[in-house]
Design an enzyme around this catalytic site. Sequence first.
Site, mmCIF file in Angstrom:
data_model
loop_
_atom_site.group_PDB
_atom_site.id
_atom_site.type_symbol
_atom_site.label_atom_id
_atom_site.label_comp_id
_atom_site.label_asym_id
_atom_site.label_seq_id
_atom_site.Cartn_x
_atom_site.Cartn_y
_atom_site.Cartn_z
ATOM 1 N N CYS A 73 0.840 -1.197 0.000
ATOM 2 C CA CYS A 73 0.000 0.000 0.000
ATOM 3 C C CYS A 73 0.879 1.252 0.000
ATOM 4 C CB CYS A 73 -0.914 -0.006 1.218
ATOM 5 S SG CYS A 73 -1.847 1.521 1.435
ATOM 6 N N CYS A 79 -0.492 6.361 6.876
ATOM 7 C CA CYS A 79 -1.686 5.897 7.586
ATOM 8 C C CYS A 79 -1.320 5.344 8.961
ATOM 9 C CB CYS A 79 -2.389 4.834 6.746
ATOM 10 S SG CYS A 79 -3.683 3.936 7.610
ATOM 11 N N CYS A 82 -0.980 -0.203 9.223
ATOM 12 C CA CYS A 82 -0.226 -1.439 8.953
ATOM 13 C C CYS A 82 1.218 -1.244 9.413
ATOM 14 C CB CYS A 82 -0.260 -1.774 7.464
ATOM 15 S SG CYS A 82 -1.887 -2.235 6.859
ATOM 16 N N CYS A 161 -8.317 0.305 0.796
ATOM 17 C CA CYS A 161 -7.370 -0.216 1.785
ATOM 18 C C CYS A 161 -6.964 -1.643 1.437
ATOM 19 C CB CYS A 161 -8.001 -0.180 3.172
ATOM 20 S SG CYS A 161 -7.033 -0.997 4.445
ATOM 21 N N GLN A 284 -15.824 -10.446 15.200
ATOM 22 C CA GLN A 284 -14.416 -10.483 14.812
ATOM 23 C C GLN A 284 -14.249 -10.094 13.340
ATOM 24 O OE1 GLN A 284 -11.745 -10.950 16.610
ATOM 25 N NE2 GLN A 284 -12.305 -12.096 18.433
ATOM 26 N N TYR A 313 -18.207 -11.570 28.563
ATOM 27 C CA TYR A 313 -17.986 -10.635 27.454
ATOM 28 C C TYR A 313 -18.349 -11.349 26.141
ATOM 29 C CZ TYR A 313 -15.027 -8.591 31.119
ATOM 30 O OH TYR A 313 -14.541 -8.096 32.299
ATOM 31 N N GLU A 334 -22.999 -9.958 28.608
ATOM 32 C CA GLU A 334 -22.521 -8.848 27.774
ATOM 33 C C GLU A 334 -23.227 -7.573 28.221
ATOM 34 O OE1 GLU A 334 -20.881 -6.305 25.529
ATOM 35 O OE2 GLU A 334 -20.197 -8.379 25.245
ATOM 36 N N ASP A 383 -13.423 -13.393 27.198
ATOM 37 C CA ASP A 383 -12.874 -12.717 26.013
ATOM 38 C C ASP A 383 -13.072 -11.218 26.204
ATOM 39 O OD1 ASP A 383 -11.933 -11.966 23.547
ATOM 40 O OD2 ASP A 383 -13.592 -12.824 22.395
ATOM 41 N N CYS A 410 -7.056 -10.013 23.462
ATOM 42 C CA CYS A 410 -6.590 -9.186 22.348
ATOM 43 C C CYS A 410 -5.476 -8.247 22.805
ATOM 44 C CB CYS A 410 -7.742 -8.393 21.742
ATOM 45 S SG CYS A 410 -8.555 -7.274 22.910
#
Length: 488
Positions: A73, A79, A82, A161, A284, A313, A334, A383, A410
Amino acid sequence: MEFRKNDLVTLEIEDCGIDGEGIGKADGFTVFVKDAVIGDTVTAKIIKAKKNYGYGRLMEVLKPSPYRVELKCEFARQCGGCQLQALSYDQQLVFKTNKVKGHLERIGGFTDIPMEPIIGMDELFHYRNKAQFPVGRNKEGKIVTGFYAGRTHNIIENRDCALGVAENKEVLDRVIAHMEKYGIEPYNEATGKGLVRHVLIRYGYFTKEVMVCLILNGNKIPKEELLVKSLCEIPGMTSITINVNKKHSNVILGEEIRLLWGQEYITDRIGDISYQISPLSFYQVNPMQTQKLYAKALEYADLHGEETVWDLYCGIGTISLFLAQKAKFVRGVEIVPAAIENAKENAKLNGLENTEFFVGKAEEVLPREYKKNGVYADVIVVDPPRKGCDETLLETMIEMNPERIVYVSCDSATLARDLKYLCERGYELRKVCPVDQFGMTVHVETVVLLSHKKPDGHINVKVEFGKGEGKVPLDNIAKRAETYKPKE
């Protein structure tokens, strides 16, 4: 030697920071350089100098690293989305494995970590099924959309993108053309005026369904029937909605959704489970890797059809329903009411009746249900968002004493913190598996299995039953057995 702002330095990049920046030294002075790759020799300009370290801007690559690859890219450096695009993919996996391992060692205090090989991606680009594009005007006054440059709200114009799907460009071209034709103003963050704030696009990776949600600083877009007609020419168009957000803040989505055309949701699948996804749903962004991630979580949960599971969650029930295929009963929690409604609908959609879902904070719902209603868990799956689990929740998990805890994370830093807490209170780190959900970026998911600590040793005790000195009466055994009988 003392280094100051604007000094030029030549560096051999010897290491990589947690945000993907290259790390080199000049006369013992450590410099962090964005866009530099391990093995590069570079010239960098010092943009910020502390006593023993500083930050540099990459000016020139004098000798490229063997791990350096050509950028796909042209906007990658501007940006900032990435961060690892210049690094070969095999080295990206090494970086992510080391990131998880490093956090577990430094923050969690773990040694001899039972790491499994990272699960990498097959498709390195165009994997994201969701994108949110801010809309604004550039310095020349032209309406633009793209992504914010790192740590700013300056839009880098890019409608195509490299991580997104091809449909994104088609949608953006038509929305911007409509705005230009009918004089519709983009939102201005500084003044709070203007109408179109963001364009949200979701794509069903397996169903090929397309959703467009226009986030507006108002209730209606001019000539909306003509915009709908234009968008409906795109193959797979399934849902067109407006999200109203009149708040003068940088929060993207408001709470009010209005349907312009089609359905209020699109459908997609992970494995054998189908999910209805609305504009507000958490889902996701990489479906192919999510299937691998959830399969690993299911493997660690080790379900045989008799287990009661809590999924904390739970979002729209993505992991819950995956687990419900193998468990006796699954309860999900949740905080977002709309997500719980989605979860219930998704359970019906898949014919899964062994589920129950609760609206609320996990750290409030789980203690309440455990202490007041006596619910328990054989397995708990968590999660959480990046901030990790609330300590109240971790305390309740310890009290509930499940046989296994599966932690999907994450953020490996908060993961390490929470694992330390759990492992200091009776649990043992059994397995750790990183999963690359976000190729070209520094982000990495991790699945962890915890189980009760094994005893350090055992003692043989000789006991004689019966009557007489030093013997244990048999009727006492029956009484004690009744005392310790498990609750229903």
